[in-house]
Design an enzyme around this catalytic site. Structure first.
Site, short mmCIF file in Angstrom:
data_model
loop_
_atom_site.label_atom_id
_atom_site.label_comp_id
_atom_site.label_asym_id
_atom_site.label_seq_id
_atom_site.Cartn_x
_atom_site.Cartn_y
_atom_site.Cartn_z
N GLY B 319 0.82 -1.31 -0.03
CA GLY B 319 -0.13 -0.04 0.02
C GLY B 319 0.97 1.34 -0.09
O GLY B 319 0.65 2.19 -0.50
N TRP B 322 2.36 1.54 -3.43
CA TRP B 322 1.45 1.97 -4.35
C TRP B 322 1.36 3.48 -4.48
O TRP B 322 1.22 4.20 -5.60
CB TRP B 322 -0.03 1.46 -3.97
CG TRP B 322 -0.98 1.83 -5.03
CD1 TRP B 322 -1.45 1.45 -6.14
CD2 TRP B 322 -1.71 3.33 -4.63
NE1 TRP B 322 -2.56 2.09 -6.32
CE2 TRP B 322 -2.83 3.23 -5.88
CE3 TRP B 322 -1.79 4.55 -3.89
CZ2 TRP B 322 -3.80 4.19 -5.82
CZ3 TRP B 322 -2.98 5.37 -3.83
CH2 TRP B 322 -3.67 5.19 -4.86
N HIS B 323 1.57 4.16 -3.17
CA HIS B 323 1.57 5.56 -3.17
C HIS B 323 2.63 6.31 -3.64
O HIS B 323 2.59 7.51 -4.38
CB HIS B 323 1.44 6.04 -1.53
CG HIS B 323 0.08 6.13 -1.21
ND1 HIS B 323 -0.37 4.71 -0.52
CD2 HIS B 323 -0.97 6.91 -1.21
CE1 HIS B 323 -1.79 5.21 -0.05
NE2 HIS B 323 -2.01 6.25 -0.39
N GLY B 324 3.76 5.66 -3.87
CA GLY B 324 4.90 6.55 -4.52
C GLY B 324 6.21 5.81 -4.81
O GLY B 324 6.48 4.70 -3.78
N PHE B 475 0.28 9.96 -7.31
CA PHE B 475 0.32 8.73 -6.97
C PHE B 475 -0.35 7.87 -8.39
O PHE B 475 -0.56 6.94 -8.33
CB PHE B 475 -0.32 8.38 -5.95
CG PHE B 475 0.09 9.23 -4.71
CD1 PHE B 475 1.58 9.29 -4.65
CD2 PHE B 475 -0.59 9.83 -3.76
CE1 PHE B 475 2.06 10.20 -3.68
CE2 PHE B 475 -0.05 10.63 -2.81
CZ PHE B 475 1.17 10.98 -2.63
#
Lengths: 325, 475
Positions: B319, B322-324, B475
């Site tokens: 997770g 996924w953001h960066g 993102f």
């Protein structure tokens, strides 16, 4: 094309009973009336809010409110960006016995400063002297210009500068009067509603640890817009033509920071060449870190030391000294 | 094209009338064309990528539905997952993995050298990739029938209100809605507008105003005292919430005016009393996606205590990633994984302690909220910082309490303004627990007029205008 809107569906209209059509029309009419009423409400609220906030601006003791409402006549005009706040007014007035007005503001760019000074001359007799901290040539700042929107109704010059900075924002300011007060300048005017701003100075103390941390800062170069020195020169000529004496100064920097300013000499000579006036360089006259708020700003105690230096160097003089001269 | 810009306002005014005038296929074509135009406004070259993803998943979905062999179905699913994640990995993570590999081998004294490619991250790729993947996974799990119409499927993938920053709307939620024509409806218009205005207020007035102070604080933390940094971190927690939930509100409201219902994406997350609750209230569509397609696929909590903890950590690490594409994001995910694990381990004892002490319920709840919020803020420091070094400087300066005084706070007006705006946010969000604003907006025209008007006046007075992009675009 089939118009498919529940309250208006043409197909449905054809099929509907007359009372149903009437009901739907009435419902739609009600909604359109609501929309018209809503637009009126938004506009009326905007204008009423704008009017009330204008009263706040006009009643404020903030320097620019006084400037534009006839309450700022002075013998001595002071000008600069945040470093110009070191012209600590109460101490200068005490020492000179002159009425002073400090037009300095955080990050004040020279083009806006020139407009403010000219506006001053439009409203008041020429001051005897104007002292300018030349570090205000180091930037143009459209954002700050737009922050002066509360004074839009009072100054054609501010109006032109905002229009030049962002025509869309200028359009928005015409559309919404509340929008004019969406600015840091308005918040300051609100803050100075019932108190004087004359003692405004950067109130912080540089700690010893912070003073050592200057090593973490890289080389500091003054990047100034090419036109800035010329705008200052125009302003100097204008003030002189109006009969005011102009003094250019450069206030103190924290010594370790000053050592990292690689092009200060070039900057000073550019200003001197453009204006034809000497710049009194006080950049290395204060070295005690207790006297600084940060690397570029003096605190109140530092300001007093700086002002004493201004007297020693003859940039400022008391009324008695002037009489003797 | 960003929601808070003049071109979008013009786009919307041209789009909506024709949208309601059309129906059936022509309406879908109009939506698809508008969505591609909306996306292409940013960079038309990346339209090819969306169309590619759409074609792949549409074809694989159709094939999977007619395939009876379980092995073949599984292969098709893996093909879809590999292509989707492959595209995402290339565009979003290639440089990150390449740089990390170079750094890792340099520890052993080896040198790997290649030129890092200048890969532009296509806006919204993480969102539409996950959306598209949910379609094939749901078909594989037999939770969804494949969509027979390519036009409808393409509209679902590219639908502009949620294309670039969510909410991640799953095929089984949205495709059935695209099968019906939604007539113009005043209630939908009012509710949609209300949510959009509230979203704009959160974004333009709160998030963008706080951003100025936050950028200063995180930009050069060594220049500021600890109180300044404490405020900066607190403001960032509010900024990211208002920025992202503001975008979601605008997207959901926009879809609502067109007659569609999108899932809620935020439910006052900072009032959560534990981290499991936090993740059911923050970016709900992503966390439920990760729960359903990753955590449960890993075994969820069905394979024993330790494997549950492992699954939680893997889910949160991914997770974070996924953001960066950065280790600070991975560490942010790690911290949240750690919080969830510690919570599982310690919460029984914590609850017992309070039962024994007979702590009043309000105090217990308040204390839990404070703990969750503080730890969330701690994790935000890593999320927002450009590097670990920067994050550690901030933490060190905050912990030292040096300069913990009001006089050491730079730009006090920004703090006061931020505080005032956060007060409005709190007032509205807390009162919404008691007051049914939606009902009032539909049935009370005077309340509707004044609440819409108040939002517009507040935006005029406090908005930051300059089309600042939303944080989650990256993102």
């Amino acid at each position: 094309m089939h118009l498919y809107i529940s309250n208006f569906s043409l197909t449905q209209f054809r099929k509907a009973e007359p009372f149903e059509i009437k009901y739907r029309l009435r419902l739609s009419m009600k909604q359109f009336l609501w929309i018209a009423g809503f637009i009126l409400l938004v506009l009326a609220g905007d204008r009423l809010g704008g009017y009330l906030l204008r009263q706040v601006i006009e009643g404020s003791e903030f320097r620019y409110s006084r400037l534009y409402t006839g309450r700022a006549e002075a013998d001595l005009l002071l000008l600069g960006n945040s470093r110009g706040l070191a012209f600590y007014q109460p101490y200068i007035e005490e020492k000179t016995q002159l009425a002073t007005l400090n037009l300095s503001y955080n990050g004040l760019p020279i083009n806006l400063a020139a407009g403010l000074v000219r506006d001053y001359y439009d409203h008041y007799p020429a001051p005897e002297k104007i002292v300018i901290d030349v570090s205000l040539c180091d930037r143009f700042d459209d954002q700050l210009i737009m922050n002066f929107s509360p004074y839009l109704p009072y100054s054609q010059r501010i109006d032109s500068l905002i229009r030049l900075a962002d025509p869309q924002i200028r359009g928005g300011l015409g559309l919404s009067h509340l929008f004019r007060y969406n600015s840091e300048i308005f918040q300051r005017a609100l803050y100075y509603q019932n108190r004087s701003d004359e003692g405004w100075v950067v109130e912080r103390n540089l700690s010893e640890k912070e003073s050592r941390s200057v090593a973490e800062d890289y080389e500091f170069i003054i990047y100034y817009p090419e036109e800035a020195p010329e705008i200052l020169a125009d302003l100097v000529r204008y003030c002189q033509q109006q009969g005011s004496e102009v003094q250019l100064v450069l206030g103190p920097y924290f010594p370790a920071f000053l050592a990292k300013m690689s092009n200060l000499e070039t900057y000073i000579s550019t200003i001197e060449q453009a204006t034809g006036l000497p710049v009194h360089n006080f950049s290395n006259t204060v070295d005690d870190f207790h006297l600084f708020a940060d690397f570029q700003h003096l605190n109140k105690a530092g300001s007093k030391v700086f002002i004493d230096s201004l007297f020693q160097m003859g940039v400022l003089s008391s009324r008695t000294e002037q009489a003797l001269e | 094209m960003v929601f808070n810009s003049l071109p979008f306002l013009i786009f919307l005014m041209l789009f909506l009338p024709l949208y309601f005038a059309l129906k059936g296929k022509s309406r879908l074509w109009w939506c698809l064309a508008a969505s591609y135009f909306f996306y292409g406004w940013w960079d038309w070259r990346f339209l090819g990528l969306i169309i590619f993803s759409t074609l792949i998943d549409f074809t694989i979905g159709a094939k999977m539905a007619i395939e009876t062999e379980e092995d073949q179905r599984k292969k098709l699913l893996w093909l879809s997952v590999a292509i989707n994640l492959g595209v995402l990995a290339f565009f979003k993570y290639f440089n990150f993995f390449a740089d990390s590999l170079q750094e890792a081998v340099s520890v052993f004294g080896w040198q790997l050298s290649w030129n890092t490619m200048h890969i532009i991250l296509p806006v919204g790729i993480s969102f539409y990739t996950f959306q598209s993947m949910s379609y094939t996974i749901d078909i594989y799990r037999r939770d969804l029938e494949p969509e027979p119409s390519f036009l409808r499927f393409a509209t679902y993938i590219s639908f502009f209100p949620q294309l670039v920053a969510g909410p991640i709307v799953r095929a089984k939620t949205f495709l059935p809605q695209l099968r019906r024509d939604h007539a113009f409806n005043w209630d939908n218009l009012y509710l949609g507008l209300a949510q959009m205005l509230w979203g704009f207020f959160k974004k333009v007035a709160i998030a963008d105003t706080l951003a100025l102070f936050v950028d200063q604080s995180f930009g050069s933390p060594h220049h500021y005292g600890s109180l300044h940094l404490f405020i900066g971190v607190f403001f960032y927690a509010v900024q990211i919430y208002c920025d992202f939930s503001g975008y979601s509100d605008i997207a959901i409201g926009l879809a609502r005016t067109m007659g569609y219902r999108f899932p809620v994406n935020f439910r006052t997350p900072y009032f959560s009393q534990d981290f499991s609750e936090f993740w059911t209230r923050w970016h709900i569509t992503l966390s439920s996606w990760l729960r359903d397609y990753l955590y449960i696929s890993l075994g969820g909590n069905r394979k024993g205590y330790w494997k549950t903890l492992r699954n939680l950590m893997i889910t949160m690490l991914l997770g974070g990633l996924w953001h960066g594409a950065g280790w600070t994001f991975v560490f942010w995910g790690f911290l949240h994984g750690l919080y969830l694990i510690l919570q599982r381990m310690l919460s029984p004892a914590w609850q017992k302690l309070h039962a024994r002490l007979r702590t009043p319920k309000v105090l217990y709840g308040g204390l839990n909220i404070l703990i969750v919020f503080s730890l969330t803020c701690l994790a935000w420091i890593f999320f927002r910082s450009t590097s670990f070094d920067r994050a550690l400087i901030i933490l060190e300066r905050m912990a030292s309490l040096e300069g913990f005084s009001w006089s050491n706070v730079i730009n006090k007006f920004a703090v006061l303004q931020g505080g005032f705006l956060i007060g409005i946010l709190l007032l509205v969000e807390v009162s919404s627990f008691q007051l049914d604003y939606r009902r009032r907006i539909i049935y009370q025209p005077v309340f509707r007029a004044f609440s819409f008007g108040a939002l517009l006046w507040l935006i005029a007075l406090f908005g930051t205008f300059g089309a600042n992009a939303f944080i989650y675009f990256q993102f």
